[in-house]
Write a protein that holds these residues in place. Sequence first.
Motif, PDB file in Angstrom:
ATOM      1  N   VAL A 174       0.795  -1.117  -0.057  1.00  0.00           N
ATOM      2  CA  VAL A 174      -0.143   0.654  -0.140  1.00  0.00           C
ATOM      3  C   VAL A 174       0.536   0.772   0.117  1.00  0.00           C
ATOM      4  CG1 VAL A 174      -1.941   0.871   1.373  1.00  0.00           C
ATOM      5  CG2 VAL A 174      -2.095  -1.664   1.360  1.00  0.00           C
ATOM      6  N   MET A 175       0.666   1.926  -0.931  1.00  0.00           N
ATOM      7  CA  MET A 175       1.203   3.096  -0.621  1.00  0.00           C
ATOM      8  C   MET A 175       0.425   4.504  -0.405  1.00  0.00           C
ATOM      9  SD  MET A 175       2.468   2.735  -5.554  1.00  0.00           S
ATOM     10  CE  MET A 175       3.777   4.211  -5.024  1.00  0.00           C
ATOM     11  N   ILE A 176       1.061   5.282   0.764  1.00  0.00           N
ATOM     12  CA  ILE A 176      -0.014   6.275   1.353  1.00  0.00           C
ATOM     13  C   ILE A 176       0.579   7.865   1.059  1.00  0.00           C
ATOM     14  CG2 ILE A 176      -0.349   7.391   4.084  1.00  0.00           C
ATOM     15  CD1 ILE A 176      -1.855   4.647   3.056  1.00  0.00           C
ATOM     16  N   HIS A 177      -0.264   8.465   0.871  1.00  0.00           N
ATOM     17  CA  HIS A 177      -0.039   9.986   0.512  1.00  0.00           C
ATOM     18  C   HIS A 177      -0.008  10.512   1.945  1.00  0.00           C
ATOM     19  CE1 HIS A 177       0.040  14.436  -1.111  1.00  0.00           C
ATOM     20  NE2 HIS A 177      -1.025  14.608  -0.308  1.00  0.00           N
ATOM     21  N   ALA A 178       1.035  10.982   2.535  1.00  0.00           N
ATOM     22  CA  ALA A 178       0.552  11.110   4.437  1.00  0.00           C
ATOM     23  C   ALA A 178       0.580  12.601   4.669  1.00  0.00           C
ATOM     24  CB  ALA A 178       1.577  10.551   5.065  1.00  0.00           C
TER      25      ALA A 178
ATOM     26  N   ILE B  54       4.301  -1.353   3.827  1.00  0.00           N
ATOM     27  CA  ILE B  54       3.805   0.465   2.992  1.00  0.00           C
ATOM     28  C   ILE B  54       4.599   0.959   2.937  1.00  0.00           C
ATOM     29  CG2 ILE B  54       4.274   0.711   5.963  1.00  0.00           C
ATOM     30  CD1 ILE B  54       2.026   2.681   5.526  1.00  0.00           C
ATOM     31  N   TYR B  55       4.107   1.554   1.349  1.00  0.00           N
ATOM     32  CA  TYR B  55       5.599   2.963   0.798  1.00  0.00           C
ATOM     33  C   TYR B  55       4.945   3.827   0.987  1.00  0.00           C
ATOM     34  CZ  TYR B  55       7.708   4.247  -3.325  1.00  0.00           C
ATOM     35  OH  TYR B  55       8.380   5.096  -4.236  1.00  0.00           O
ATOM     36  N   ILE B  56       5.725   4.703   2.138  1.00  0.00           N
ATOM     37  CA  ILE B  56       5.068   6.186   1.850  1.00  0.00           C
ATOM     38  C   ILE B  56       6.005   7.165   0.896  1.00  0.00           C
ATOM     39  CG2 ILE B  56       5.429   8.319   3.104  1.00  0.00           C
ATOM     40  CD1 ILE B  56       4.151   6.070   4.673  1.00  0.00           C
ATOM     41  N   VAL B  57       4.784   8.133   0.084  1.00  0.00           N
ATOM     42  CA  VAL B  57       5.561   8.423  -1.068  1.00  0.00           C
ATOM     43  C   VAL B  57       5.711  10.050  -0.968  1.00  0.00           C
ATOM     44  CG1 VAL B  57       3.747   7.769  -3.082  1.00  0.00           C
ATOM     45  CG2 VAL B  57       2.623   9.206  -2.035  1.00  0.00           C
ATOM     46  N   HIS B  58       6.632  10.263  -1.496  1.00  0.00           N
ATOM     47  CA  HIS B  58       6.656  12.331  -1.473  1.00  0.00           C
ATOM     48  C   HIS B  58       6.992  12.341   0.077  1.00  0.00           C
ATOM     49  CE1 HIS B  58       2.746  12.513  -1.313  1.00  0.00           C
ATOM     50  NE2 HIS B  58       2.681  12.502  -2.260  1.00  0.00           N
ATOM     51  N   VAL B  59       8.620  11.694   0.567  1.00  0.00           N
ATOM     52  CA  VAL B  59       8.750  12.332   1.846  1.00  0.00           C
ATOM     53  C   VAL B  59       9.529  13.836   1.449  1.00  0.00           C
ATOM     54  CG1 VAL B  59       9.647  11.735   3.860  1.00  0.00           C
ATOM     55  CG2 VAL B  59       8.717  10.059   2.656  1.00  0.00           C
ATOM     56  N   THR B  60       9.002  14.002   2.683  1.00  0.00           N
ATOM     57  CA  THR B  60       9.595  15.672   2.287  1.00  0.00           C
ATOM     58  C   THR B  60      10.428  16.078   3.575  1.00  0.00           C
ATOM     59  OG1 THR B  60       7.718  17.011   3.316  1.00  0.00           O
ATOM     60  CG2 THR B  60       7.661  16.551   0.938  1.00  0.00           C
ATOM     61  N   CYS B  61      10.957  15.611   4.188  1.00  0.00           N
ATOM     62  CA  CYS B  61      11.234  17.018   5.740  1.00  0.00           C
ATOM     63  C   CYS B  61      11.406  15.630   6.563  1.00  0.00           C
ATOM     64  CB  CYS B  61      10.347  17.644   5.904  1.00  0.00           C
ATOM     65  SG  CYS B  61       8.775  16.651   6.618  1.00  0.00           S
ATOM     66  N   GLU B  62      12.709  16.602   7.565  1.00  0.00           N
ATOM     67  CA  GLU B  62      13.283  15.471   9.309  1.00  0.00           C
ATOM     68  C   GLU B  62      11.944  15.042   9.762  1.00  0.00           C
ATOM     69  OE1 GLU B  62      15.774  18.041  11.099  1.00  0.00           O
ATOM     70  OE2 GLU B  62      16.736  16.393  12.083  1.00  0.00           O
ATOM     71  N   GLU B  63      10.952  15.878   9.983  1.00  0.00           N
ATOM     72  CA  GLU B  63      10.244  15.154  10.932  1.00  0.00           C
ATOM     73  C   GLU B  63       9.919  14.140  10.342  1.00  0.00           C
ATOM     74  OE1 GLU B  63      10.713  17.536   9.094  1.00  0.00           O
ATOM     75  OE2 GLU B  63       9.655  19.777  11.225  1.00  0.00           O
TER      76      GLU B  63
ATOM     77  N   PHE C 177       9.044   1.018   3.293  1.00  0.00           N
ATOM     78  CA  PHE C 177       9.803   2.090   2.538  1.00  0.00           C
ATOM     79  C   PHE C 177       9.049   2.860   2.528  1.00  0.00           C
ATOM     80  CE2 PHE C 177       8.921  -2.971   0.871  1.00  0.00           C
ATOM     81  CZ  PHE C 177      10.882  -3.197   1.173  1.00  0.00           C
ATOM     82  N   ALA C 178      10.133   4.248   1.974  1.00  0.00           N
ATOM     83  CA  ALA C 178       9.450   5.348   1.619  1.00  0.00           C
ATOM     84  C   ALA C 178      10.100   6.054   0.758  1.00  0.00           C
ATOM     85  CB  ALA C 178       9.763   6.066   3.191  1.00  0.00           C
TER      86      ALA C 178
END
Length: 457
Positions: free
Chosen positions: A177-181, A232-241, A257-258
Amino acid sequence: MDLVIENGRIVTTGGVFDASIGIKEGRIEQIGGAPAGRRHIDARGRLILPGGIDVHTHLDAPSEVGSTADDFYSGTLAAAFGGTTTIVDFCAQAKGQSLSEALSGWHGKAGDKAVIDYGFHIIITDPTEAVLEELKTLPDRGITSFKLFMAYKGSQMVDDLTLLKTFETAAASGAIVMIHAENGDAVLHLQRKLLADGKTEPFSHALSRPPMTEAEATARALMLAEIADAPIYIVHVTCEEAVREVARARKRRAGVFAETCTHYLYLTAEDLRKPGFEGAKHVLSPALRQMSDHKVLWRALTNSDLQVVSSDHASWLFEGQKTVGRHDFTQIPNGGPGIEERMTMVYQGVVQGEIGLERFVEICSTNPARIFGLTTKGHLAPGYDADVVIWDPDADRKLVQSDLHHRSDYTHYDGREIKGNADIVISRGEVIVENNAFTGAKGRGQFIARKKASKLL
Ligand SMILES: [Zn+2]
């Protein structure tokens, strides 16, 4: 052999070495030795890479402001020129549609247009019981990844119960599952406050989506996946947090995965302040962050907290599509082009010493292939598809919009001085880009039925 590449330097995740490659019937037949063939390419002074794999593209994607500028012809053509030989595009279910209907729509868009190979993820926007039941059948049809949105309340956003049920279905059927978080409620609330204060300009986009909206949803998704024991695969991770949440989850369990996307490595929220409404070109979700996050992302790509860089290519036009939001930033379509620029821009990380060559190949090709069940792609070894890029590591050029092959009217990276170029691009043994010209045929790309994700974890 049908084709022999000689005198080049091969780059794989396993190392960098000098050897010839023999290609027969679309596959790599031999590495090393001195194979003879009908055609020989002299790759002296150049690198031989597995073709790029971009697992996050939106071609011919519909929206309220019309479809994205690129269809499967121009989008995959641009990909090919950039050194990408496979994409996995997002097939979006429309409200009321079955998943089969959505998929046949996407097959129709791609079938006679794509010039490189492609697969589809399915985006679930209408998670009825029937749809969740139908979902179970998709892995057997080569669709082994499902995408859900935790943002965009009122359109694509799903609730936690849907997330949990989808994770369970994925775990049972061998999909990921890919997640836009992003926390869709928090974003909507902040958007309304900003608009009420008269803050309508593009920069407000960043204010409405602070890092915590991303980090909170990332943590929640990771824990719901853990409850269901699903990959799980987190899409477009942008930041340290958000990276921190992914790193913690990866310490707890396998199957996490991310990715990040090219633009998060180079642009910042300040780009949203460009005059003449041009900041709208860089309205992306999640929003662009700070310079300090670039370092964090490169480090995460180096130490494997992040495993992939995708383009998130969504080629809205500035004129006529982005400009719809001139008086209300929430009406600006989210996304930007990047399918052609991705390999080149990530390669700048090699030039700048952020990552090594092996890691470049791993995050742009090998890892996306492994995570998403593209078992014949993403590596250079006998038996793999002969998807190969002959890369000039020393080419000095300026990246400019007019040289690109997408149909968008801008690029995020216009005017940047860069190094490296995909000189020759080979897809299943066929040279499709050479001497800066496309030598393949429209529609030559094939749909790839991907293998189940669970076997790879
Ligand atoms: Zn996307």
